[in-house]
Design a protein around this motif. Sequence first.
Motif, PDB file in Angstrom:
ATOM      1  N   THR A 237       9.400  -0.928  10.716  1.00  0.00           N
ATOM      2  CA  THR A 237      10.393  -1.948  10.367  1.00  0.00           C
ATOM      3  C   THR A 237      11.789  -1.367  10.194  1.00  0.00           C
ATOM      4  OG1 THR A 237       9.888  -1.639   8.022  1.00  0.00           O
ATOM      5  CG2 THR A 237       8.675  -3.362   9.189  1.00  0.00           C
ATOM      6  N   LYS A 239      12.337   0.760   7.768  1.00  0.00           N
ATOM      7  CA  LYS A 239      12.333   1.216   6.367  1.00  0.00           C
ATOM      8  C   LYS A 239      12.072   2.716   6.326  1.00  0.00           C
ATOM      9  CE  LYS A 239       9.880   0.276   2.007  1.00  0.00           C
ATOM     10  NZ  LYS A 239      10.835  -0.598   1.320  1.00  0.00           N
ATOM     11  N   GLN A 351       1.539   0.812  10.165  1.00  0.00           N
ATOM     12  CA  GLN A 351       1.766  -0.597   9.862  1.00  0.00           C
ATOM     13  C   GLN A 351       1.204  -0.930   8.491  1.00  0.00           C
ATOM     14  OE1 GLN A 351       3.619  -2.903  11.676  1.00  0.00           O
ATOM     15  NE2 GLN A 351       3.372  -3.955   9.705  1.00  0.00           N
ATOM     16  N   THR A 354       3.562   0.366   5.943  1.00  0.00           N
ATOM     17  CA  THR A 354       4.692  -0.555   5.869  1.00  0.00           C
ATOM     18  C   THR A 354       4.348  -1.768   5.011  1.00  0.00           C
ATOM     19  OG1 THR A 354       5.450   0.108   8.069  1.00  0.00           O
ATOM     20  CG2 THR A 354       6.284  -1.976   7.215  1.00  0.00           C
ATOM     21  N   ASP A 355       3.172  -2.342   5.258  1.00  0.00           N
ATOM     22  CA  ASP A 355       2.747  -3.528   4.507  1.00  0.00           C
ATOM     23  C   ASP A 355       2.574  -3.203   3.025  1.00  0.00           C
ATOM     24  OD1 ASP A 355       2.735  -4.868   6.903  1.00  0.00           O
ATOM     25  OD2 ASP A 355       0.560  -4.711   7.192  1.00  0.00           O
ATOM     26  N   ASP A 358       5.937  -2.980   1.350  1.00  0.00           N
ATOM     27  CA  ASP A 358       6.835  -4.115   1.561  1.00  0.00           C
ATOM     28  C   ASP A 358       7.068  -4.801   0.218  1.00  0.00           C
ATOM     29  OD1 ASP A 358       8.425  -5.991   2.692  1.00  0.00           O
ATOM     30  OD2 ASP A 358       6.795  -7.184   3.545  1.00  0.00           O
TER      31      ASP A 358
END
Length: 412
Positions: A237, A239, A351, A354-355, A358
Amino acid sequence: MLHPDIHSDRERRPAAPALEEAVSLALALPHLEVVGSDVVPLPKARPGLLFGPGKIEELAAKFKAHEVDLVLVDGPVTPVQQRNLEKEWKVKLLDRTGLILEIFADRARTREGVLQVELAALSYQRTRLVRAWTHLERQRGGLGFVGGPGETQVEADRRAIDEAIVRIKRQLSKVVKTRDLHRAARKKVPFPIVALVGYTNAGKSSLFNYLTGAEVMAKDMLFATLDPTMRAVTLPTGKEVILSDTVGFISDLPTQLVAAFRATLEEVLEADLILHVRDIAHPDSADQATDVLAILNDLGVAEDTKQIEVWNKIDLLDPGDREGLQVKADREEKIFTMSAITGEGVDPLMQAVTDALDDERFTAEVKLDFAQGKQRAWLFNEGIVEHEVQDEEGYTLTVHWTARQEKAFKGL
């Protein structure tokens, strides 16, 4: 390499894998050549010589035949046992604690790591007083247990050792202050910390290298990493997170060593997310995972710290076992299979990272005057500006951000 299999020890690990791990420990020292290894059954440990007279004689003949200079015993050996066995076998002897100390010394790279090793080594030597400790004059490398300067000298001056311990603690306190300053500076950066933890040789450094491109030592040997290494990683993302590689855990790590090296694991205590890397191809992977979780608990890692379990080295599995493990992993939300060597499975893992990171976002209005160009640029670089209106006094921005980003913005 000898692994005493004491019959009366009900909590002992299976002898064969324990010996295999011990040999791997020995091979982690580049200047050692392992010429043999053996499990030695012991009805009970003898206080003076550990082994019975018949076994001592048998082993002495074996060591002489193979021209052995150093005997490693995978377990605790008292100072009295060490002196007596060295006299009987005419070799140098090192127990499990001494060997791990030697490996830590060989791997230490930062000033703090070197000092922590020397402090633990002095405490260990103080009970023995059978080895010189001129390694204190060296910046890094072995401790002198298995060779090098001073190996034939005997230093029995307990007062001198105590003075050395005081001196090192003083130096260490200065280094710790410097580290605290660095940590305080990092806290001003709005980047979450992702810590890689796992049993030694699980592939943490290989994963770290794959994700960061850093040249962290990643060899097929135990304890390849001692000091935490930190790098910035950009998630899909955009980030950014700080990725921390830590020393591998190991079963039966002596308590005094866990305490001495706690500083090398402090980044784990501050982590926003822990990636528990497992060598899923190892026959004792489940037991290793239990050991890691036990040490994390002992270190005081909060239960609410998010964790993801990473089943590494799937490329080493045969197709049948691999398919079964994949089905099992797919049933769990926080388990991911991958290979740090081939890169397979890395994208889904990132991923998931990232989640997990988040953070909850909220909308706010920020007013800036024309002189606050730095702050305005920061907001746009973060990609959190939803709307902007300019008037004669400056800018009014509508932002959608996290509490961490708001805190970082206020610190600009």
